[in-house]
Design a protein around this motif. Sequence first.
Motif, PDB file in Angstrom:
ATOM      1  N   LEU A  20      39.205  39.899  43.810  1.00  0.00           N
ATOM      2  CA  LEU A  20      39.369  41.580  43.467  1.00  0.00           C
ATOM      3  C   LEU A  20      40.513  42.301  44.154  1.00  0.00           C
ATOM      4  O   LEU A  20      40.651  43.324  44.041  1.00  0.00           O
ATOM      5  N   TRP A  80      38.776  45.480  37.408  1.00  0.00           N
ATOM      6  CA  TRP A  80      38.297  44.519  37.366  1.00  0.00           C
ATOM      7  C   TRP A  80      37.161  43.576  36.603  1.00  0.00           C
ATOM      8  O   TRP A  80      36.428  42.571  36.016  1.00  0.00           O
ATOM      9  N   SER A  81      36.675  44.760  36.461  1.00  0.00           N
ATOM     10  CA  SER A  81      34.623  44.482  36.351  1.00  0.00           C
ATOM     11  C   SER A  81      35.254  44.125  34.634  1.00  0.00           C
ATOM     12  O   SER A  81      34.218  43.611  34.165  1.00  0.00           O
ATOM     13  N   TYR A 121      33.806  47.415  48.870  1.00  0.00           N
ATOM     14  CA  TYR A 121      33.789  48.182  47.744  1.00  0.00           C
ATOM     15  C   TYR A 121      32.322  49.378  47.653  1.00  0.00           C
ATOM     16  O   TYR A 121      31.991  50.795  47.244  1.00  0.00           O
ATOM     17  N   GLU A 122      30.778  48.719  48.084  1.00  0.00           N
ATOM     18  CA  GLU A 122      29.810  49.264  47.958  1.00  0.00           C
ATOM     19  C   GLU A 122      29.635  49.954  48.316  1.00  0.00           C
ATOM     20  O   GLU A 122      29.047  50.708  49.245  1.00  0.00           O
ATOM     21  N   ILE A 178      29.561  52.107  41.425  1.00  0.00           N
ATOM     22  CA  ILE A 178      29.873  50.968  41.221  1.00  0.00           C
ATOM     23  C   ILE A 178      28.463  51.313  40.548  1.00  0.00           C
ATOM     24  O   ILE A 178      27.729  51.007  41.091  1.00  0.00           O
ATOM     25  N   LEU A 221      40.663  49.886  48.578  1.00  0.00           N
ATOM     26  CA  LEU A 221      39.592  50.064  47.695  1.00  0.00           C
ATOM     27  C   LEU A 221      39.924  51.322  46.719  1.00  0.00           C
ATOM     28  O   LEU A 221      39.760  52.534  47.625  1.00  0.00           O
ATOM     29  N   PHE A 269      38.562  48.741  41.510  1.00  0.00           N
ATOM     30  CA  PHE A 269      37.245  47.505  40.273  1.00  0.00           C
ATOM     31  C   PHE A 269      36.599  47.884  39.091  1.00  0.00           C
ATOM     32  O   PHE A 269      36.000  46.830  38.592  1.00  0.00           O
ATOM     33  N   LYS A 270      37.423  49.474  38.751  1.00  0.00           N
ATOM     34  CA  LYS A 270      36.781  48.958  37.145  1.00  0.00           C
ATOM     35  C   LYS A 270      37.807  48.200  36.340  1.00  0.00           C
ATOM     36  O   LYS A 270      36.386  47.222  35.241  1.00  0.00           O
ATOM     37  N   ASN A 329      35.961  37.388  46.841  1.00  0.00           N
ATOM     38  CA  ASN A 329      35.305  38.825  46.627  1.00  0.00           C
ATOM     39  C   ASN A 329      34.097  39.049  47.022  1.00  0.00           C
ATOM     40  O   ASN A 329      33.657  40.680  46.842  1.00  0.00           O
ATOM     41  N   GLN A 352      34.967  42.065  49.559  1.00  0.00           N
ATOM     42  CA  GLN A 352      35.769  42.944  49.283  1.00  0.00           C
ATOM     43  C   GLN A 352      34.420  43.364  48.668  1.00  0.00           C
ATOM     44  O   GLN A 352      34.868  44.598  48.107  1.00  0.00           O
ATOM     45  N   LYS A 353      33.703  42.792  47.650  1.00  0.00           N
ATOM     46  CA  LYS A 353      32.573  43.562  46.657  1.00  0.00           C
ATOM     47  C   LYS A 353      32.098  44.279  47.235  1.00  0.00           C
ATOM     48  O   LYS A 353      31.261  45.506  47.297  1.00  0.00           O
TER      49      LYS A 353
END
Length: 282
Positions: free
Chosen positions: A235, A222-223, A274-275, A282, A214, A219-220, A267, A270-271
Amino acid sequence: MIEKFIFKDQEFFILRDDLLGVFNGNKARKLAYFLNADFSDFSGIISHGSSQSNAMQALSVFAKLKGLKFHYVISHLNSNLAQNPVGNFNNALQNGMILHIAQNRQEFAKNLAKTQNLFFINEGVSQNEAEFGFKEQANEIKNYAKKHGLVFDIFLPSGTGTSATFLSKNIDFNVLTCPCVGDEGYLREQILALDKGSKVKILTPPKKYHFGDLKLELFKIWSELKTKSKIEFDLIYDPVGFLTIFANLNAFKNKILYIHQGGILGNVSQKLRYERKFKGQI
């Protein structure tokens, strides 16, 4: 289907294997051979890997379609996922996956295959039968390139390297990859086990990422990719893949064809990770 977009001033052609259907991405290619195989001598299939493996989910769908029992061995199940199954893990359970937890998951899976008459499938479907589907993939790419007068340098991030190995074996274009599971030594070993004369070129990521790391930069990008391309990428693998490309642009001499290998069902979990870790960032 191949489409094109510009990202960070770099042109990319994208092979949309994520749109193949019930099976999508590299798992559709890897399982193509088995769709018409005869499993009547076996009571089911068994494989092993991580608890959010794309291969696990694909094999669960495959087993359900073929009317086979599906056993899967993991070495660890974290409490969050055990209490709240999501993503690939939840989907595989819904498809009837029989879960086993063992520290040495490969040895456990092989032993269970013998004692319960199960067909053993390597982690990530890393075996010779997988080549069948990549021959078709190679032909699709060659036909597109010929029609449009293009020469490609093909890139795809790797776990076991199976996809890169068999695609490279069946196409004249350069095939480049990067490690997302083990290090470069592990990846090279896996590739050469499948094809001793492999010409796959392994690129070094800008930094070492452990599988499923992570990191905000992952993440950046990917977004940013999702916003710019209107395509949702995986992700875990794809952020490492794109960061590696931009860190090694001098390795590419022709148009870049990036292979979208699917896996976006993973995802979901995985998301959430991250959160939880980067709440408010994020």
